[in-house]
Design a protein around this motif. Structure first.
Motif, mmCIF file in Angstrom:
data_model
loop_
_atom_site.group_PDB
_atom_site.id
_atom_site.type_symbol
_atom_site.label_atom_id
_atom_site.label_comp_id
_atom_site.label_asym_id
_atom_site.label_seq_id
_atom_site.Cartn_x
_atom_site.Cartn_y
_atom_site.Cartn_z
ATOM 1 N N SER A 256 0.848 -1.399 -0.200
ATOM 2 C CA SER A 256 0.184 0.049 -0.020
ATOM 3 C C SER A 256 0.961 1.274 -0.047
ATOM 4 O O SER A 256 2.006 1.300 0.501
ATOM 5 C CB SER A 256 -0.801 0.045 1.325
ATOM 6 O OG SER A 256 -0.064 -0.120 2.396
ATOM 7 N N TRP B 90 -5.974 -2.847 0.638
ATOM 8 C CA TRP B 90 -5.063 -2.476 -0.482
ATOM 9 C C TRP B 90 -4.558 -3.346 -1.372
ATOM 10 O O TRP B 90 -4.895 -3.824 -2.698
ATOM 11 C CB TRP B 90 -3.985 -1.195 -0.270
ATOM 12 C CG TRP B 90 -3.276 -0.832 -1.391
ATOM 13 C CD1 TRP B 90 -2.039 -1.756 -2.157
ATOM 14 C CD2 TRP B 90 -3.429 0.226 -2.305
ATOM 15 N NE1 TRP B 90 -1.506 -1.137 -3.127
ATOM 16 C CE2 TRP B 90 -2.372 0.250 -3.245
ATOM 17 C CE3 TRP B 90 -4.434 1.204 -2.415
ATOM 18 C CZ2 TRP B 90 -2.487 1.111 -4.300
ATOM 19 C CZ3 TRP B 90 -4.099 2.184 -3.150
ATOM 20 C CH2 TRP B 90 -3.076 2.091 -4.418
ATOM 21 N N ASP C 153 -2.818 8.616 -9.115
ATOM 22 C CA ASP C 153 -4.135 7.978 -8.734
ATOM 23 C C ASP C 153 -4.359 6.442 -8.722
ATOM 24 O O ASP C 153 -3.507 5.938 -9.519
ATOM 25 C CB ASP C 153 -5.387 8.471 -9.873
ATOM 26 C CG ASP C 153 -5.356 9.981 -9.693
ATOM 27 O OD1 ASP C 153 -5.027 10.520 -8.560
ATOM 28 O OD2 ASP C 153 -5.829 10.446 -10.644
ATOM 29 N N LYS D 46 -7.518 1.810 -12.009
ATOM 30 C CA LYS D 46 -8.985 1.681 -12.284
ATOM 31 C C LYS D 46 -9.285 0.475 -13.209
ATOM 32 O O LYS D 46 -8.506 0.241 -14.300
ATOM 33 C CB LYS D 46 -9.888 2.885 -12.610
ATOM 34 C CG LYS D 46 -9.940 3.964 -11.659
ATOM 35 C CD LYS D 46 -10.501 5.192 -11.926
ATOM 36 C CE LYS D 46 -10.818 6.218 -11.298
ATOM 37 N NZ LYS D 46 -11.346 5.857 -9.742
ATOM 38 N N GLU E 153 -12.744 0.367 -5.996
ATOM 39 C CA GLU E 153 -12.550 1.644 -5.647
ATOM 40 C C GLU E 153 -12.279 2.151 -4.123
ATOM 41 O O GLU E 153 -11.591 2.798 -3.588
ATOM 42 C CB GLU E 153 -13.746 2.594 -6.190
ATOM 43 C CG GLU E 153 -13.437 3.988 -5.711
ATOM 44 C CD GLU E 153 -14.622 4.960 -6.518
ATOM 45 O OE1 GLU E 153 -14.557 6.069 -6.152
ATOM 46 O OE2 GLU E 153 -15.586 4.392 -7.138
ATOM 47 N N ARG E 154 -13.302 1.229 -3.179
ATOM 48 C CA ARG E 154 -13.033 1.118 -1.948
ATOM 49 C C ARG E 154 -11.921 0.848 -1.441
ATOM 50 O O ARG E 154 -11.239 1.212 -0.368
ATOM 51 C CB ARG E 154 -14.338 0.761 -1.299
ATOM 52 C CG ARG E 154 -15.710 1.342 -1.526
ATOM 53 C CD ARG E 154 -16.847 0.661 -0.779
ATOM 54 N NE ARG E 154 -17.541 -0.185 -1.705
ATOM 55 C CZ ARG E 154 -18.294 0.193 -2.706
ATOM 56 N NH1 ARG E 154 -18.521 1.387 -3.201
ATOM 57 N NH2 ARG E 154 -18.911 -0.843 -3.406
ATOM 58 N N GLN F 126 -8.537 3.118 -1.975
ATOM 59 C CA GLN F 126 -8.226 4.528 -1.478
ATOM 60 C C GLN F 126 -6.870 4.715 -1.139
ATOM 61 O O GLN F 126 -6.189 3.884 -0.643
ATOM 62 C CB GLN F 126 -9.220 4.456 -0.293
ATOM 63 C CG GLN F 126 -10.656 4.529 -0.726
ATOM 64 C CD GLN F 126 -10.926 5.812 -1.630
ATOM 65 O OE1 GLN F 126 -10.796 7.075 -1.413
ATOM 66 N NE2 GLN F 126 -11.880 5.650 -2.700
ATOM 67 N N LYS F 127 -6.223 5.624 -1.548
ATOM 68 C CA LYS F 127 -4.914 6.096 -1.327
ATOM 69 C C LYS F 127 -4.591 6.495 0.235
ATOM 70 O O LYS F 127 -3.572 6.074 0.608
ATOM 71 C CB LYS F 127 -4.299 7.418 -2.031
ATOM 72 C CG LYS F 127 -4.548 7.213 -3.651
ATOM 73 C CD LYS F 127 -3.396 5.925 -4.181
ATOM 74 C CE LYS F 127 -1.832 6.523 -4.094
ATOM 75 N NZ LYS F 127 -1.693 7.501 -5.062
ATOM 76 N N GLU F 128 -5.433 6.867 0.715
ATOM 77 C CA GLU F 128 -5.660 7.322 2.253
ATOM 78 C C GLU F 128 -6.149 6.138 2.964
ATOM 79 O O GLU F 128 -7.395 5.690 2.592
ATOM 80 C CB GLU F 128 -6.245 8.585 2.454
ATOM 81 C CG GLU F 128 -5.719 9.719 1.818
ATOM 82 C CD GLU F 128 -3.991 10.066 2.096
ATOM 83 O OE1 GLU F 128 -3.701 9.949 3.280
ATOM 84 O OE2 GLU F 128 -3.290 10.467 1.112
ATOM 85 N N SER F 129 -5.275 5.430 3.828
ATOM 86 C CA SER F 129 -5.543 4.218 4.392
ATOM 87 C C SER F 129 -6.812 4.293 5.198
ATOM 88 O O SER F 129 -7.829 3.394 5.196
ATOM 89 C CB SER F 129 -4.460 3.536 5.404
ATOM 90 O OG SER F 129 -4.127 4.674 6.374
ATOM 91 N N LYS G 171 -9.625 6.019 4.683
ATOM 92 C CA LYS G 171 -10.811 5.884 3.634
ATOM 93 C C LYS G 171 -10.961 4.621 3.412
ATOM 94 O O LYS G 171 -12.180 4.305 2.727
ATOM 95 C CB LYS G 171 -10.585 6.935 2.624
ATOM 96 C CG LYS G 171 -10.342 8.406 2.893
ATOM 97 C CD LYS G 171 -10.071 9.295 1.613
ATOM 98 C CE LYS G 171 -9.959 10.817 2.120
ATOM 99 N NZ LYS G 171 -9.843 11.559 0.994
ATOM 100 N N ARG G 172 -10.210 3.756 3.502
ATOM 101 C CA ARG G 172 -10.554 2.174 3.072
ATOM 102 C C ARG G 172 -11.676 1.610 4.204
ATOM 103 O O ARG G 172 -11.492 2.105 5.384
ATOM 104 C CB ARG G 172 -9.540 1.289 3.027
ATOM 105 C CG ARG G 172 -8.408 1.701 1.897
ATOM 106 C CD ARG G 172 -7.204 1.078 1.962
ATOM 107 N NE ARG G 172 -6.035 1.731 1.499
ATOM 108 C CZ ARG G 172 -4.969 1.766 1.890
ATOM 109 N NH1 ARG G 172 -4.603 1.076 2.812
ATOM 110 N NH2 ARG G 172 -3.809 2.611 1.219
#
Length: 528
Positions: free
Chosen positions: A275, A291, A326, A329, A344-345, A348-351, A353-354
């Protein structure tokens, strides 16, 4: 086991003579004791806390391994002689808080070795037949003096002994043998997700992928609920069986957290699936597995690793892409909104937000496919798809290689077949038969896979290979190899046994024509 990470398939033979051991240990004397039939050496070398006794036993943290099996202790076994985790001892927060004792009685004499199915720079994995159980297992073998690999293996043993979940690989025990640690695991007939994706030629259909994802998420949920972070989740560490089961494996670099708010700091695992926070050397936790899961599911759907799609990247380019660019996709207009959503869920680049793994269990992609379909039907659908990708008898030894041996293949196949001919396992054999396979039973002739399996499933007896084949030389007499047609013909004398009582009946001759499928790296039966 499906993870072939190198081309060196040998572990150096290590002398265990008394003279060698004295040179290794100097003048230090062992203070051994016998626990449950296992010889345990309580003295410890300086350095990594590892000590091997003359009898071939050692203790590392809570784990004792000998030539006779494994003993795993709880917290009461930790004393001043036991290396702490910081010193390299094998322990975990979960096991260190328990007092129960686990024993696995298993040794090299229990197994008949079959072919190697994966190899790395420090060890290999081979198929083997467990003689007493007449079952096929996978045995991971590593050089006991390869410190880092040994510690990973001991960590995996400690993890596996406390993990009882249908979506995690099953641990059968471990033992020491001639300079190696041998860890016995259940054998997954189809290999890894990475294997089946490559062989599928285009990825896994969404419905099948959803059924697989449900099991994977269940296994990861079990791990996270028990404060375990996998840290090396990837397609080759997810194994598939022709019965439809999908299981997470390889826990050698997994971490156990003291509580749900703890974080990991160590840079371990395969960087392709790491990640962004791990590349940044940030502290990380359970979301890092999400991730890795997202990248794995995307690769399964498309047939390609997401970050290398359409172009190769160096390590530094890949790291920059994962950290700075990014998230990947799916190609547009080719996949459902449900699959796009779950990926997509997870990606997420920020942990933060997963989603948690518990939330993911109720994701629309999984629920929409699985909620109204019974488990048996889901497993059957996976089984059918996997069976079309490759048969259940996989051999990584090509018939065109110098190491190919027709008698060895005949021996391995016969033992595999007889093991899976047991009534509760027999349905797995359906993928072994070609669509046009022919089965002759006395005067009865059955044509096609459906008729063949219908007949075989109706047989109440099991089989046992005749003692006349106990001499390895005898296999060369019953195996005939046609190199032009890539067909192995063999006639196997078998004893018919009552499946319930085990009582032996008449001896019969079972004939097979076994055809090599070089593209799918497996073998199929054309005639029996």
């Amino acid at each position: 086991m499906g993870d072939n990470d190198g081309d060196n398939d040998t572990v150096p033979e290590l002398s265990s003579s008394l003279g060698w051991m004295q040179r290794k240990r100097g003048n230090k004397q062992s203070g051994g004791s016998v626990i449950g039939g296992l010889t345990v050496d309580h003295s410890h070398e300086e350095g990594d806390g590892f000590n091997l006794s003359e009898s071939g036993s050692y203790r590392e943290g809570l784990v004792h391994i000998s030539q006779a099996g494994t003993t795993i202790h709880g917290a009461d076994a930790l004393d001043q002689h036991s290396p702490s985790p910081a010193q390299g001892g094998s322990t975990s927060a979960k096991r260190a808080n328990r007092t129960d004792l686990l024993r696995y009685t298993v040794s090299a004499s229990n197994f008949q070795n079959m072919e190697k199915i994966g190899a790395g720079c420090s060890g290999y994995v081979r198929k083997a037949r467990w003689k007493q159980k007449d079952s096929i297992v996978a045995i991971k073998v590593i050089n006991v003096f390869e410190t880092e690999k040994r510690k990973q293996m001991m960590q995996e043993v400690l993890m596996l002994c406390d993990m009882h979940c249908d979506a995690l690989i099953n641990f059968e025990g471990a033992f020491y043998h001639e300079g190696t640690i041998n860890v016995v695991l259940e054998y997954m007939t189809a290999g890894s997700l990475e294997d089946v994706v490559k062989l599928s030629g285009g990825g896994i259909p969404e419905t099948i992928l959803a059924y697989m994802a449900e099991q994977i998420v269940e296994g990861m949920s079990f791990m996270h609920a028990n404060k375990m972070v996998h840290r090396d989740f990837k397609p080759c560490n997810v194994l598939v069986h022709h019965n439809g089961r999908v299981k997470i494996s390889d826990f050698g670099v997994s971490a156990v957290l003291e509580n749900t708010l703890d974080k990991c700091t160590t840079f371990v695992g395969t960087f392709l699936y790491m990640s962004p926070e791990r590349f940044r050397s940030d502290k990380y936790s359970y979301p890092s597995d999400l991730w890795s899961l997202g990248l794995t599911l995307m690769q399964c759907a498309t047939g390609e690793y997401p970050y290398l799609r359409n172009s190769g990247k160096t390590y530094w380019e890949l790291m920059e892409a994962i950290v700075q660019q990014d998230a990947p996709k799916l190609p547009e207009n080719r996949y459902s909104a449900g699959l796009e959503g779950i990926l997509e869920r997870c990606l997420q680049k920020e942990s933060e937000k997963r989603p948690t793994i518990e939330v993911l269990k109720n994701d629309d992609f999984i629920v929409s496919h699985c909620a109204t379909t019974p488990l048996a039907a889901r497993l059957a659908a996976i089984s059918e798809w996997v069976g079309k990708v490759r048969s259940c008898f996989v051999s990584v030894t090509s018939p065109s290689s110098n190491s190919f041996s027709a008698p060895d293949l005949a021996c391995n196949f016969a033992h595999f077949y007889v093991s899976f001919f047991q009534p509760h396992l027999r349905e797995t054999l359906w993928s072994l038969y070609e669509e046009g396979a022919v089965l002759s039973v006395g005067q009865e002739m059955l044509n096609g896979r459906k008729q063949v399996m219908g007949k075989l499933l109706s047989v109440e007896a099991s089989l046992e290979i005749s003692p006349s084949l106990s001499d390895p030389e005898e296999w060369s007499k019953i195996a005939k190899w046609d190199s032009a047609g890539m067909v192995l013909a063999l006639t196997v004398p078998c004893m018919v046994k009552n499946a319930k009582t085990g009582a032996e009946g008449a001896e019969i001759q079972v004939e097979f024509d076994l055809k090599a499928d070089l593209k799918r790296i497996c073998w199929t039966v054309t005639r029996q």
